[in-house]
Motif scaffolding. Structure first.
Motif, PDB file in Angstrom:
ATOM      1  N   SER A  45       0.848  -1.187   0.000  1.00  0.00           N
ATOM      2  CA  SER A  45       0.000   0.000   0.000  1.00  0.00           C
ATOM      3  C   SER A  45       0.888   1.242   0.000  1.00  0.00           C
ATOM      4  O   SER A  45       2.098   1.140   0.206  1.00  0.00           O
ATOM      5  N   ARG A  46       0.263   2.394  -0.229  1.00  0.00           N
ATOM      6  CA  ARG A  46       1.048   3.625  -0.300  1.00  0.00           C
ATOM      7  C   ARG A  46       0.312   4.741   0.422  1.00  0.00           C
ATOM      8  O   ARG A  46      -0.913   4.754   0.506  1.00  0.00           O
ATOM      9  N   ASP A  47       1.102   5.694   0.917  1.00  0.00           N
ATOM     10  CA  ASP A  47       0.572   6.917   1.501  1.00  0.00           C
ATOM     11  C   ASP A  47       1.242   8.053   0.742  1.00  0.00           C
ATOM     12  O   ASP A  47       2.394   8.413   1.026  1.00  0.00           O
ATOM     13  N   ASN A  48       0.541   8.598  -0.232  1.00  0.00           N
ATOM     14  CA  ASN A  48       1.137   9.616  -1.097  1.00  0.00           C
ATOM     15  C   ASN A  48       1.543  10.859  -0.315  1.00  0.00           C
ATOM     16  O   ASN A  48       2.546  11.495  -0.624  1.00  0.00           O
ATOM     17  N   ALA A  49       0.778  11.203   0.699  1.00  0.00           N
ATOM     18  CA  ALA A  49       1.081  12.409   1.470  1.00  0.00           C
ATOM     19  C   ALA A  49       2.407  12.268   2.216  1.00  0.00           C
ATOM     20  O   ALA A  49       3.108  13.248   2.439  1.00  0.00           O
ATOM     21  N   LYS A  50       2.745  11.027   2.581  1.00  0.00           N
ATOM     22  CA  LYS A  50       3.995  10.784   3.307  1.00  0.00           C
ATOM     23  C   LYS A  50       5.091  10.253   2.401  1.00  0.00           C
ATOM     24  O   LYS A  50       6.191   9.954   2.879  1.00  0.00           O
ATOM     25  N   ASN A  51       4.798  10.088   1.117  1.00  0.00           N
ATOM     26  CA  ASN A  51       5.785   9.502   0.189  1.00  0.00           C
ATOM     27  C   ASN A  51       6.317   8.179   0.730  1.00  0.00           C
ATOM     28  O   ASN A  51       7.528   7.912   0.666  1.00  0.00           O
ATOM     29  N   THR A  52       5.429   7.372   1.233  1.00  0.00           N
ATOM     30  CA  THR A  52       5.828   6.126   1.880  1.00  0.00           C
ATOM     31  C   THR A  52       5.025   4.962   1.327  1.00  0.00           C
ATOM     32  O   THR A  52       3.830   5.085   1.086  1.00  0.00           O
ATOM     33  N   VAL A  53       5.706   3.857   1.118  1.00  0.00           N
ATOM     34  CA  VAL A  53       5.090   2.622   0.686  1.00  0.00           C
ATOM     35  C   VAL A  53       5.279   1.583   1.787  1.00  0.00           C
ATOM     36  O   VAL A  53       6.328   1.540   2.434  1.00  0.00           O
ATOM     37  N   TYR A  54       4.260   0.754   1.966  1.00  0.00           N
ATOM     38  CA  TYR A  54       4.280  -0.251   3.016  1.00  0.00           C
ATOM     39  C   TYR A  54       4.147  -1.648   2.427  1.00  0.00           C
ATOM     40  O   TYR A  54       3.546  -1.833   1.374  1.00  0.00           O
ATOM     41  N   LEU A  55       4.695  -2.609   3.137  1.00  0.00           N
ATOM     42  CA  LEU A  55       4.478  -4.011   2.795  1.00  0.00           C
ATOM     43  C   LEU A  55       4.049  -4.721   4.070  1.00  0.00           C
ATOM     44  O   LEU A  55       4.861  -4.951   4.964  1.00  0.00           O
ATOM     45  N   GLN A  56       2.767  -5.019   4.152  1.00  0.00           N
ATOM     46  CA  GLN A  56       2.233  -5.771   5.285  1.00  0.00           C
ATOM     47  C   GLN A  56       2.402  -7.250   4.999  1.00  0.00           C
ATOM     48  O   GLN A  56       1.890  -7.750   3.993  1.00  0.00           O
ATOM     49  N   MET A  57       3.121  -7.927   5.874  1.00  0.00           N
ATOM     50  CA  MET A  57       3.416  -9.344   5.665  1.00  0.00           C
ATOM     51  C   MET A  57       2.776 -10.153   6.782  1.00  0.00           C
ATOM     52  O   MET A  57       3.131  -9.990   7.957  1.00  0.00           O
ATOM     53  N   ASN A  58       1.823 -11.009   6.398  1.00  0.00           N
ATOM     54  CA  ASN A  58       1.119 -11.847   7.359  1.00  0.00           C
ATOM     55  C   ASN A  58       1.403 -13.325   7.083  1.00  0.00           C
ATOM     56  O   ASN A  58       1.882 -13.679   6.004  1.00  0.00           O
ATOM     57  N   SER A  59       1.089 -14.151   8.046  1.00  0.00           N
ATOM     58  CA  SER A  59       1.291 -15.602   7.905  1.00  0.00           C
ATOM     59  C   SER A  59       2.688 -15.911   7.377  1.00  0.00           C
ATOM     60  O   SER A  59       2.861 -16.696   6.433  1.00  0.00           O
ATOM     61  N   LEU A  60       3.663 -15.305   7.990  1.00  0.00           N
ATOM     62  CA  LEU A  60       5.039 -15.448   7.514  1.00  0.00           C
ATOM     63  C   LEU A  60       5.543 -16.881   7.665  1.00  0.00           C
ATOM     64  O   LEU A  60       5.182 -17.593   8.618  1.00  0.00           O
ATOM     65  N   LYS A  61       6.371 -17.279   6.706  1.00  0.00           N
ATOM     66  CA  LYS A  61       6.946 -18.616   6.659  1.00  0.00           C
ATOM     67  C   LYS A  61       8.470 -18.502   6.710  1.00  0.00           C
ATOM     68  O   LYS A  61       9.029 -17.473   6.295  1.00  0.00           O
ATOM     69  N   PRO A  62       9.149 -19.552   7.151  1.00  0.00           N
ATOM     70  CA  PRO A  62      10.620 -19.511   7.146  1.00  0.00           C
ATOM     71  C   PRO A  62      11.202 -19.186   5.773  1.00  0.00           C
ATOM     72  O   PRO A  62      12.232 -18.508   5.681  1.00  0.00           O
ATOM     73  N   GLU A  63      10.539 -19.619   4.715  1.00  0.00           N
ATOM     74  CA  GLU A  63      11.043 -19.333   3.366  1.00  0.00           C
ATOM     75  C   GLU A  63      10.877 -17.880   2.959  1.00  0.00           C
ATOM     76  O   GLU A  63      11.360 -17.472   1.899  1.00  0.00           O
ATOM     77  N   ASP A  64      10.224 -17.071   3.777  1.00  0.00           N
ATOM     78  CA  ASP A  64      10.159 -15.631   3.531  1.00  0.00           C
ATOM     79  C   ASP A  64      11.405 -14.908   4.052  1.00  0.00           C
ATOM     80  O   ASP A  64      11.557 -13.703   3.830  1.00  0.00           O
ATOM     81  N   THR A  65      12.266 -15.633   4.751  1.00  0.00           N
ATOM     82  CA  THR A  65      13.490 -15.036   5.273  1.00  0.00           C
ATOM     83  C   THR A  65      14.364 -14.519   4.136  1.00  0.00           C
ATOM     84  O   THR A  65      14.685 -15.263   3.205  1.00  0.00           O
TER      85      THR A  65
END
Length: 123
Positions: free
Chosen positions: A71-91
């Motif tokens: 997702s993005r917040d244009n006013a803050k010039n910031t992009v986010y990556l919300q990561m759920n249900s993380l797995k060891p292979e996401d390391t």
């Protein structure tokens, strides 16, 4: 020039969540694409997700669909990556990227890269 600074990485147990942030500064325009790549030890850089500053549907790698959300917040010039249900292979080290033009899953399609933030998922 565009500068990208990531934050939010860390150590989490499998099944947990983390949110990465990427603050962009310098020259940014609405036709820029913002995205995330990751690189695990001994592996090539892998596309994770991307979104345009101007909006539209985000693009995800099959390996993270349904678990990660960009997702993005244009006013803050910031992009986010919300990561759920993380797995060891996401390391991996997660990199924020940006460039003008079309969304692509190729690393070479992005001109600017952040320094990376480490995400470690324990089993």
């Amino acid at each position: 020039q565009v500068q990208l600074v990531e934050s939010g990485g860390g150590l989490v147990q499998a099944g947990g969540s983390l949110r990465l942030s990427c603050a962009a500064s310098g020259r940014t325009y609405s036709n820029y694409v913002m995205g995330w790549f990751r690189q695990a030890p001994g592996k090539e850089r892998e596309f994770v997700a991307a979104i345009k500053w101007s909006g539209g549907s985000p693009v995800y790698a099959d390996s993270v669909k349904g678990r990660f959300a960009i997702s993005r917040d244009n006013a803050k010039n910031t992009v986010y990556l919300q990561m759920n249900s993380l797995k060891p292979e996401d390391t991996a080290v997660y990199y924020c990227v940006t460039s003008q033009g079309r969304t692509t899953t190729r690393p070479g399609g992005y001109e600017y890269w952040g320094q990376g933030t480490q995400v470690t998922v324990s089993s």
